[in-house]
Design a protein around this motif. Structure first.
Motif, PDB file in Angstrom:
ATOM      1  N   VAL A  12       6.751  -7.046  -1.522  1.00 44.90           N
ATOM      2  CA  VAL A  12       7.549  -6.029  -2.217  1.00 44.90           C
ATOM      3  C   VAL A  12       8.621  -6.742  -3.032  1.00 44.90           C
ATOM      4  O   VAL A  12       9.431  -7.489  -2.478  1.00 44.90           O
ATOM      5  CB  VAL A  12       8.210  -5.049  -1.235  1.00 44.90           C
ATOM      6  CG1 VAL A  12       9.099  -4.057  -1.987  1.00 44.90           C
ATOM      7  CG2 VAL A  12       7.159  -4.312  -0.413  1.00 44.90           C
ATOM      8  N   LYS A  13       8.599  -6.540  -4.349  1.00 51.19           N
ATOM      9  CA  LYS A  13       9.575  -7.139  -5.248  1.00 51.19           C
ATOM     10  C   LYS A  13      10.534  -6.059  -5.742  1.00 51.19           C
ATOM     11  O   LYS A  13      10.277  -4.865  -5.584  1.00 51.19           O
ATOM     12  CB  LYS A  13       8.864  -7.839  -6.408  1.00 51.19           C
ATOM     13  CG  LYS A  13       7.896  -8.930  -5.956  1.00 51.19           C
ATOM     14  CD  LYS A  13       8.582  -9.994  -5.115  1.00 51.19           C
ATOM     15  CE  LYS A  13       7.591 -11.059  -4.650  1.00 51.19           C
ATOM     16  NZ  LYS A  13       8.243 -12.089  -3.803  1.00 51.19           N
TER      17      LYS A  13
ATOM     18  N   GLU B  36      -6.778   2.732   2.593  1.00 50.22           N
ATOM     19  CA  GLU B  36      -6.374   3.565   1.465  1.00 50.22           C
ATOM     20  C   GLU B  36      -5.002   3.050   1.005  1.00 50.22           C
ATOM     21  O   GLU B  36      -4.207   2.563   1.834  1.00 50.22           O
ATOM     22  CB  GLU B  36      -6.252   5.030   1.916  1.00 50.22           C
ATOM     23  CG  GLU B  36      -7.586   5.690   2.219  1.00 50.22           C
ATOM     24  CD  GLU B  36      -8.358   6.029   0.950  1.00 50.22           C
ATOM     25  OE1 GLU B  36      -7.777   5.868  -0.157  1.00 50.22           O
ATOM     26  OE2 GLU B  36      -9.512   6.413   1.055  1.00 50.22           O
ATOM     27  N   PRO B  37      -4.679   3.131  -0.272  1.00 47.08           N
ATOM     28  CA  PRO B  37      -5.478   3.726  -1.351  1.00 47.08           C
ATOM     29  C   PRO B  37      -6.357   2.743  -2.109  1.00 47.08           C
ATOM     30  O   PRO B  37      -6.663   2.967  -3.273  1.00 47.08           O
ATOM     31  CB  PRO B  37      -4.393   4.294  -2.265  1.00 47.08           C
ATOM     32  CG  PRO B  37      -3.278   3.302  -2.128  1.00 47.08           C
ATOM     33  CD  PRO B  37      -3.328   2.786  -0.718  1.00 47.08           C
ATOM     34  N   LEU B  38      -6.754   1.624  -1.461  1.00 47.82           N
ATOM     35  CA  LEU B  38      -7.590   0.636  -2.142  1.00 47.82           C
ATOM     36  C   LEU B  38      -9.055   1.047  -2.200  1.00 47.82           C
ATOM     37  O   LEU B  38      -9.800   0.575  -3.060  1.00 47.82           O
ATOM     38  CB  LEU B  38      -7.475  -0.727  -1.451  1.00 47.82           C
ATOM     39  CG  LEU B  38      -6.098  -1.406  -1.502  1.00 47.82           C
ATOM     40  CD1 LEU B  38      -6.152  -2.735  -0.779  1.00 47.82           C
ATOM     41  CD2 LEU B  38      -5.654  -1.611  -2.939  1.00 47.82           C
TER      42      LEU B  38
ATOM     43  N   LEU C 121       0.810  -1.212   0.000  1.00 48.84           N
ATOM     44  CA  LEU C 121       0.000   0.000   0.000  1.00 48.84           C
ATOM     45  C   LEU C 121       0.844   1.264   0.000  1.00 48.84           C
ATOM     46  O   LEU C 121       0.431   2.299  -0.524  1.00 48.84           O
ATOM     47  CB  LEU C 121      -0.951  -0.014   1.193  1.00 48.84           C
ATOM     48  CG  LEU C 121      -1.948  -1.183   1.227  1.00 48.84           C
ATOM     49  CD1 LEU C 121      -2.882  -1.054   2.416  1.00 48.84           C
ATOM     50  CD2 LEU C 121      -2.727  -1.279  -0.068  1.00 48.84           C
ATOM     51  N   LEU C 122       2.049   1.200   0.564  1.00 49.72           N
ATOM     52  CA  LEU C 122       2.929   2.362   0.590  1.00 49.72           C
ATOM     53  C   LEU C 122       3.946   2.343  -0.546  1.00 49.72           C
ATOM     54  O   LEU C 122       4.244   3.384  -1.139  1.00 49.72           O
ATOM     55  CB  LEU C 122       3.666   2.434   1.929  1.00 49.72           C
ATOM     56  CG  LEU C 122       2.803   2.692   3.171  1.00 49.72           C
ATOM     57  CD1 LEU C 122       3.673   2.673   4.419  1.00 49.72           C
ATOM     58  CD2 LEU C 122       2.068   4.021   3.046  1.00 49.72           C
ATOM     59  N   ARG C 123       4.445   1.156  -0.856  1.00 47.56           N
ATOM     60  CA  ARG C 123       5.543   1.053  -1.822  1.00 47.56           C
ATOM     61  C   ARG C 123       5.069   0.721  -3.227  1.00 47.56           C
ATOM     62  O   ARG C 123       5.873   0.642  -4.153  1.00 47.56           O
ATOM     63  CB  ARG C 123       6.563   0.026  -1.337  1.00 47.56           C
ATOM     64  CG  ARG C 123       7.204   0.440  -0.013  1.00 47.56           C
ATOM     65  CD  ARG C 123       8.040  -0.678   0.580  1.00 47.56           C
ATOM     66  NE  ARG C 123       8.595  -0.287   1.876  1.00 47.56           N
ATOM     67  CZ  ARG C 123       7.947  -0.377   3.026  1.00 47.56           C
ATOM     68  NH1 ARG C 123       6.701  -0.844   3.045  1.00 47.56           N
ATOM     69  NH2 ARG C 123       8.502   0.002   4.155  1.00 47.56           N
ATOM     70  N   GLY C 124       3.796   0.490  -3.408  1.00 43.24           N
ATOM     71  CA  GLY C 124       3.240   0.322  -4.736  1.00 43.24           C
ATOM     72  C   GLY C 124       3.324  -1.083  -5.303  1.00 43.24           C
ATOM     73  O   GLY C 124       3.596  -2.052  -4.597  1.00 43.24           O
TER      74      GLY C 124
ATOM     75  N   ARG D  41       2.456   3.328  -8.507  1.00 45.70           N
ATOM     76  CA  ARG D  41       1.778   3.500  -7.224  1.00 45.70           C
ATOM     77  C   ARG D  41       0.413   2.812  -7.286  1.00 45.70           C
ATOM     78  O   ARG D  41      -0.173   2.660  -8.363  1.00 45.70           O
ATOM     79  CB  ARG D  41       1.564   4.982  -6.911  1.00 45.70           C
ATOM     80  CG  ARG D  41       2.833   5.821  -6.877  1.00 45.70           C
ATOM     81  CD  ARG D  41       2.493   7.246  -6.380  1.00 45.70           C
ATOM     82  NE  ARG D  41       1.321   7.786  -7.062  1.00 45.70           N
ATOM     83  CZ  ARG D  41       1.350   8.446  -8.220  1.00 45.70           C
ATOM     84  NH1 ARG D  41       2.519   8.623  -8.853  1.00 45.70           N
ATOM     85  NH2 ARG D  41       0.244   8.911  -8.763  1.00 45.70           N
ATOM     86  N   VAL D  42      -0.107   2.433  -6.155  1.00 41.20           N
ATOM     87  CA  VAL D  42      -1.416   1.778  -6.117  1.00 41.20           C
ATOM     88  C   VAL D  42      -2.504   2.714  -6.635  1.00 41.20           C
ATOM     89  O   VAL D  42      -3.428   2.283  -7.331  1.00 41.20           O
ATOM     90  CB  VAL D  42      -1.730   1.287  -4.689  1.00 41.20           C
ATOM     91  CG1 VAL D  42      -3.157   0.750  -4.594  1.00 41.20           C
ATOM     92  CG2 VAL D  42      -0.730   0.210  -4.260  1.00 41.20           C
TER      93      VAL D  42
END
Length: 251
Positions: free
Chosen positions: A211-212, A239-241, A174-177, A218-219
């Motif tokens: 996280v890859k 958020e941001p879903l 959610l933060l790192r996309g 970004r989401v």
């Protein structure tokens, strides 16, 4: 042609120019000769490959094969929901990965659409649908994801208008996309998203919180995120879903 067929069986797909150099003839000669032996060798995206690989999908051994066996029910449910979004006249981009072949297989035969892809396993399925006009982006073959990449492909994408881009990811934080494992995929995903009216992420619930190494979006850059009912409430409610998440039942 027997020499070339043996090399392809041993090494996997070979670029046309490398095949010509191997045989000591021109590229035109190679193309003319393989046209008479379609039972042995196929020509796709600037590369030669064993013709049998187009039938059973086993062109090469790659890491993708492990992912193809996991979360299958979830991926099918996600792609059934995604396929319903494709309409007559659409120009659609379908990403590579272990989820997207299920989408390619679920586009109804009656749909008249243009579909852009850069993955051999996706293209193999799409080409069996007579209603579709298929654009396969070529370039360097990456056996790990059964896909191609090149600067020419990115330039071609920049000239296309896309209605819907269906994107896959190996990780969604959610933060790192959204991220993937293979670095060559990121520019292709980004180029397709940049040209598309709607950006739709197809990802099963197991990918959330992962996280890859190759970040690509970004989401909140996605208009819709389609996942399965394995997604937990604490993830779905964040958020941001909010307003972007569509849950497809895999049961």
């Amino acid at each position: 042609m027997s020499t070339l067929a043996r090399v392809l069986a041993e090494r996997g797909p070979l670029h046309l120019r490398d095949a010509a150099a191997l045989l000591g003839v021109s590229e035109m000669t190679v193309r003319r000769d393989i046209a008479t032996r379609a039972d042995l060798i196929a020509y796709l995206g600037g590369h030669l490959l064993p013709a049998g690989g187009l039938v059973n999908g086993n062109v090469a051994q790659y890491a993708l094969s492990d992912e193809e066996q996991s979360h299958t029910a979830a991926k099918i449910a996600i792609c059934q929901r995604a396929a319903a979004l494709i309409e007559d006249g659409d120009t659609v981009f379908i990403d590579c990965g272990s989820t997207t072949p299920h989408l390619a297989a679920r586009i109804p035969q009656g749909i008249r659409a243009t579909v852009i892809c850069y993955s051999l396993n996706v293209a193999n399925i799409l080409c069996k649908n007579n209603g579709l006009r298929v654009i396969l982006l070529g370039g360097l073959w990456h056996s790990s994801s059964a896909s191609f990449s090149s600067d020419e492909s990115l330039a071609q994408l920049a000239r296309l208008g896309i209605n819907k881009a269906f994107i896959s990811a190996a990780g969604v934080d959610l933060l790192r996309g959204a991220s993937c494992v293979q670095f060559h995929e990121a520019p292709v995903k980004q180029a397709a998203m940049a040209r598309s009216v709607q950006k739709i992420l197809l990802v099963d619930a197991s990918k959330f919180g992962q996280v890859k190494p190759a970040f690509f979006a970004r989401v909140d850059e996605f208009d819709q995120i389609i996942t399965d009912d394995g997604v937990t409430p604490d993830v779905a409610g964040h958020e941001p879903l909010a307003g972007r998440l569509t849950v497809a039942s895999a049961s």
